[in-house]
Design an enzyme around this catalytic site. Sequence first.
Site: not given
Length: 134
Positions: A7, A79, A130
């Site tokens: 994502h 992010h 991440e």
Amino acid sequence: MLGRLNHVAIAVPDLAAATAQYRTMLGAQVTEPQALPEHGVTVVFVIVPNTKIELLEPLGEGSPIAAFLAKNPSGGMHHVCYEVDDILAARDRLKSEGARVLGDGEPKTGAHGKPVLFLHPKDFNGTLIELEQA
């Protein structure tokens, strides 16, 4: 080491308004809000054919998203999240190459119920990364 893009996260000052915008203006399918106290955020996922967009809103005064929004009041990209097959092996490899893992270096449970880690943006061209266990 990197798998698929899981994502792209966008910090927003008003999660309900952002969710409505994606749902009505863009015709997107969105999930229900999910509070993640361990991460200090409430999230909604926008489902698109090849990945997801994560909309983030601060949860509590100590939220890292609150600090981001103080610098970027309109919100913005926060992010990117990549999947890895083995998050501990990825962490150890990255640390051995000089990358900084945020927090205590131990994975926490993310929004998808899987272990996640964050890497310092100064080590990756200004982008917070991440990693999520695939």
